[in-house]
Each structure stands twice: as structure tokens, then as C-alpha cells.
Motif scaffolding. Structure first.
Motif, mmCIF file in Angstrom:
data_model
loop_
_atom_site.group_PDB
_atom_site.id
_atom_site.type_symbol
_atom_site.label_atom_id
_atom_site.label_comp_id
_atom_site.label_asym_id
_atom_site.label_seq_id
_atom_site.Cartn_x
_atom_site.Cartn_y
_atom_site.Cartn_z
ATOM 1 N N ILE A 162 15.635 85.683 55.585
ATOM 2 C CA ILE A 162 15.036 84.784 56.581
ATOM 3 C C ILE A 162 13.802 84.103 56.012
ATOM 4 C CG2 ILE A 162 13.846 84.720 58.808
ATOM 5 C CD1 ILE A 162 15.729 86.926 59.750
ATOM 6 N N ILE A 163 12.959 84.883 55.319
ATOM 7 C CA ILE A 163 11.752 84.300 54.722
ATOM 8 C C ILE A 163 12.118 83.238 53.680
ATOM 9 C CG2 ILE A 163 9.782 84.803 53.230
ATOM 10 C CD1 ILE A 163 9.467 87.433 54.629
ATOM 11 N N ALA A 166 13.573 80.117 55.399
ATOM 12 C CA ALA A 166 12.521 79.400 56.117
ATOM 13 C C ALA A 166 11.614 78.649 55.154
ATOM 14 C CB ALA A 166 11.716 80.385 56.968
ATOM 15 N N LEU A 167 11.288 79.275 54.025
ATOM 16 C CA LEU A 167 10.444 78.606 53.041
ATOM 17 C C LEU A 167 11.146 77.386 52.459
ATOM 18 C CD1 LEU A 167 7.936 78.487 51.249
ATOM 19 C CD2 LEU A 167 9.033 80.100 49.691
ATOM 20 N N ALA A 169 13.635 75.591 53.800
ATOM 21 C CA ALA A 169 13.777 74.554 54.824
ATOM 22 C C ALA A 169 12.435 73.903 55.134
ATOM 23 C CB ALA A 169 14.389 75.158 56.089
ATOM 24 N N GLY A 170 11.370 74.710 55.164
ATOM 25 C CA GLY A 170 10.057 74.144 55.458
ATOM 26 C C GLY A 170 9.579 73.183 54.397
#
Length: 296
Positions: A162-163, A166-167, A169-170
Motif C-alpha cells: 500500500i505504501i 501510494a508513493l 501514484a502520488g
């Protein structure tokens, strides 16, 4: 991920979302700001460490705490072993007390085992709490036969995945949806592309890398890094530090290093191998963690 890496990512994203053109001048300024902040933080850390560090000296008669000055070692507190009334341990601090004063020592200090030898010989057993008695004792554990494979557990894989997603995609979301004109290839885009490779490598590392424990030593097998093997009899130190994904053990020896994250399965078995195969003075500053793993 280290604080410096997070700072660098934040600075790059700030340029990516800027409505102004991001050229070489902006990137050069970004790198200068990053290096300046990093160097200042290192200087502050060195100054604070040298000015606030407390040293401890233990003999067969007493233990002393103090600081090194230009004139030598300045003693602040001193307790003779025969006057000790209580020794206690919490997850972070070893506390030695007599009727008037106490000395507090962080458990991450080096060279604890010689102190434990003195305590076992000089301190009355009634002065030790059950936690302290367990902490300063000589640990014993039975290692399982054969070899053992350590992999990342299921919840660790989910959390770290998940991390990483998320990184990734961010980074690209901030760049793609930022205001202003953008060409397909820009220096900011190149930097973001390089940074976005890291989460992908991290996901592959979770799936394809593992560790092997045996009576001979510990080995890291990675899908993209060179395999590393350290014999137990060549282990020089074992430390517990903050890593990219949380707390981790760092095993060093024979000019090599192996990092074992806390998300791995089999940490109790790793601790048993350490107790049986590695001299205690080489891992005494992680003794609390090692013994907790064995008990759990």
C-alpha cells in the motif's frame, strides 16, 4: 524511507506542481537547498551528540556516570555495587539505584556484556527486579535442526505494498495534474520517473527475496542484489535501528551487512541462532529485543 529521501521527494513535487516552467535552474536550486538542509542537520546532530553525551565507567567496586571535558572525565554520579538497592529495566532504560541517587542508561549503548558480568558477581539478587534479572542473565535457547527460510509475512506485504503504490501514484499524480504547461520529457519528469522505480523494486523485493538461517550462518538472497552470506563465527555486531520500513536488525561481519526487517516471519528463530552462535558481547545492545523475540 529516510527523512532526507522524504525531503527530496517533497522538494521535487513542489517543483512539479509549480505553475512556472521547471528547468535546469530550478533543479539545481532544489539540489542546493536539499544539500544545505542535510548538511545543517548533520552538523546540529554532531554538536548535540558531543555536548549532551554521557559516558559510563564500571569497575568491580562502582559504576560512574559523567562527561569528558578538557581536564578529563568529570564524574556526575557514582554508585558502589554494595550500596545498590534496585536495578530495573524498561523497554528503553536500565536504571541503577541506591538510597539517594540513580543512574539511567539507554539500552542501545555498546559494551554491555562486561557490565552484566560485574552485576552478576557484585549485585545482590534481591536488588534485581524480575525484568533486570532476566536481562543481565546468560540467555539460553535451542536452535531448530536443519535450515529455515525467512520471508515477509502477509500483513507486512500488504502494508508495504500500500505504501509503495501510494508513493508511486502520488508522485505521478502530482506531476500529471499540476497546473502549467508540461512537455512529455522534462527534467522534473525524469527525476520523478527515477524515483517511481523505487516502489516497484520494493514490491519485487517483498515477493522474491528471502533469508536463510542455518547452523553455519545467515544468508540474504535477493532478486536484484548479490547474495550475501555471513558465517556466525564471523559476525562482528548486531544492531537494531530504524530502516526503510520500520525497525530492523543489522548483522555485520566479514566486510558485509545483512538487514532483517521486523516484518519478516521467523524472528524468534533468528534470535535463537544469535543466542547460540554469536558471542553475547557482539549483540548486547539488542539483548532486550532478542530475548523478547525468544519469549514470544
Amino acid at each position: 524511507m529516510s527523512a532526507g529521501s522524504i525531503l527530496l521527494i517533497m522538494l521535487i513535487i513542489s517543483i512539479a506542481v509549480s505553475p512556472y516552467d521547471s528547468g535546469m535552474d530550478s533543479l539545481f536550486g532544489l539540489i542546493c537547498v536539499y544539500l544545505f538542509i542535510l548538511s545543517m542537520s548533520l552538523i546540529i546532530k554532531i554538536i548535540c551528540t558531543l555536548s549532551l553525551r554521557t559516558l559510563f565507567i564500571a569497575t568491580d567496586v562502582e559504576i560512574r556516570s559523567g562527561k569528558v571535558t578538557r581536564k578529563g572525565f568529570k564524574v556526575k554520579r557514582s554508585i558502589q555495587w554494595q550500596d545498590v538497592t534496585k536495578i530495573d529495566v524498561d523497554p528503553f532504560i536500565l536504571t541503577i539505584q541506591n538510597a539517594q541517587i540513580e543512574i539511567r542508561m539507554k539500552l542501545t549503548l555498546d559494551n554491555y556484556e562486561p557490565l552484566f558480568e560485574i552485576m552478576r558477581a557484585k549485585v545482590p539478587r534481591k536488588a534485581l527486579t524480575s525484568e533486570a534479572s532476566d536481562f543481565i542473565s546468560r540467555p539460553v535457547a535451542t536452535i531448530p535442526p536443519g535450515t529455515m527460510i525467512m520471508r515477509y509475512d502477509r500483513w507486512g506485504k500488504i502494508f508495504l505494498s500500500i505504501i509503495s503504490i501510494a508513493l508511486w501514484a502520488g508522485l505521478w499524480g502530482a506531476y500529471i495534474f499540476a497546473p502549467g504547461d508540461k512537455t512529455l520529457i522534462s527534467w522534473t519528469g525524469v527525476f520523478l520517473f527515477v524515483l517511481s522505480i523505487s516502489p516497484i523494486i520494493g514490491l519485487l523485493e517483498l515477493s522474491h527475496s528471502y533469508f536463510v538461517l542455518s547452523a553455519e550462518g545467515i544468508e540474504r538472497r535477493s532478486f536484484y542484489l548479490k547474495n550475501v552470506f555471513i558465517p556466525w563465527n564471523e559476525v562482528e555486531s548486531i544492531r537494531y535501528k530504524w530502516s526503510n520500513y520500520g525497525g530492523a536488525y543489522y548483522v555485520r561481519g566479514a566486510g558485509k551487512k545483512i538487514e532483517l526487517d521486523g516484518w519478516l516471519d521467523g524472528m524468534p528463530q533468528f534470535s535463537k541462532y544469535v543466542v547460540n552462535k554469536v558471542p553475547p558481547e557482539r549483540w548486547d545492545n539488542v539483548k532486550m529485543d532478542i530475548m523478547k523475540e525468544i519469549r514470544d
